[in-house]
Design an enzyme around this catalytic site. Structure first.
Site, PDB file in Angstrom:
ATOM      1  NE  ARG A  49      -3.981  -1.660   2.563  1.00 31.39           N
ATOM      2  CZ  ARG A  49      -4.908  -1.621   3.514  1.00 31.39           C
ATOM      3  NH1 ARG A  49      -4.819  -0.726   4.488  1.00 31.39           N
ATOM      4  NH2 ARG A  49      -5.912  -2.468   3.497  1.00 31.39           N
ATOM      5  CG  ASP A  51      -0.771   5.771   3.792  1.00 33.13           C
ATOM      6  OD1 ASP A  51      -1.422   4.720   3.652  1.00 33.13           O
ATOM      7  OD2 ASP A  51      -0.033   6.012   4.764  1.00 33.13           O
ATOM      8  NE  ARG A 196       2.658  10.797   5.685  1.00 34.60           N
ATOM      9  CZ  ARG A 196       1.330  10.863   5.699  1.00 34.60           C
ATOM     10  NH1 ARG A 196       0.618   9.858   5.202  1.00 34.60           N
ATOM     11  NH2 ARG A 196       0.724  11.906   6.210  1.00 34.60           N
TER      12      ARG A 196
END
Length: 254
Positions: A49, A51, A196
């Protein structure tokens, strides 16, 4: 027959890689174009994935076909013609029928870009941050990341993970010739929002709000509330995914 497709994308217009209800995604856009080209519905499986707003300079998906693709280069050319400007395919390779774009990945690498000055040409691909940052302190803290550790402190809350253990191979900051600061981190796996959150905490080290020992304590605490706020998505790129060569049918592109 199974193929690995290498691509890159700008994430600004998409709600991440994975198909979302009532929201544009990279996966949905790619599958629509593949379906048009192959004249049948196509399902893809991605390397992982990303985001909303996150980019990929190197991404891999697998999909199956009923017959061999005779000319992979021509296939990529026509697929690119169908895709929007912000998604591009680079390479198609035949793989074993049991090869998996996600589970066979040996290592993933991310890069995070910070622009120390306002620049209208990279506002969508770098975090524009005018604060002075101590790169030496940030690298001192980043040196605490490699190895196998529990990274719960940098994981999105309520994530459904069997384990929060990750083995980080390398992590560190560099200043490019153009002035951009680049954080590179590679691991066998990453948790949701992990990169992040790591970057956001390292930025607080660079600003003098935390020390390297504070950063060590954040890791050891295994508590998301101990880490800093996550860095914005626009600076983050999935930059490489590595696979064992044994999954490829041959060394050429067919």
């Amino acid at each position: 027959m199974r193929y690995f497709l290498q691509l890159s994308y700008l994430g600004k217009a998409y709600n991440g890689w994975q198909i979302q209800p009532n929201a544009p995604s990279v996966q949905q856009t790619l599958q629509q174009s593949l379906g048009t080209l192959l004249r049948r519905p196509v399902e893809t499986v991605g390397a992982g994935r990303t985001d909303t707003g996150v980019h990929a300079s190197f991404y891999v998906v697998h999909f199956d076909t009923e017959a061999p693709i005779a000319d992979p280069e021509d296939f990529c050319y026509h697929l690119n013609a169908l895709l929007p400007y912000d998604i591009a395919v680079q390479r198609l390779r035949r793989v074993r029928n049991d090869a998996h774009a996600r589970f066979d990945a040996l290592e993933r690498e991310y890069k995070y870009y910070i622009s120390p000055r306002k620049n209208p040409f990279n506002r969508d691909t770098a975090y524009q941050l005018a604060w002075p940052l101590d790169l030496c302190r940030m690298n001192e803290a980043a040196a605490l990341l490699p190895g196998e550790q529990d990274f719960t402190s940098f994981c999105k809350l309520h994530s459904d993970n069997k384990t929060n253990l990750c083995r980080i191979a390398r992590a560190g900051w560099q200043r490019q010739d153009d002035g951009l600061l680049v954080f590179t981190i590679a691991a066998d796996r990453f948790l949701r929002n992990m990169v992040r959150a790591v970057v956001g905490t390292l930025l607080d080290v660079g600003r003098g709000k935390l020390t390297a020992e504070d950063f060590r304590s954040v890791i050891a605490g295994r508590d998301r509330s101990l880490a800093s706020s996550s860095a914005p998505p626009q600076g983050l790129f999935l930059s490489r995914v590595t696979y064992p060569e044994t999954i490829y049918i041959s060394d050429d592109t067919n």
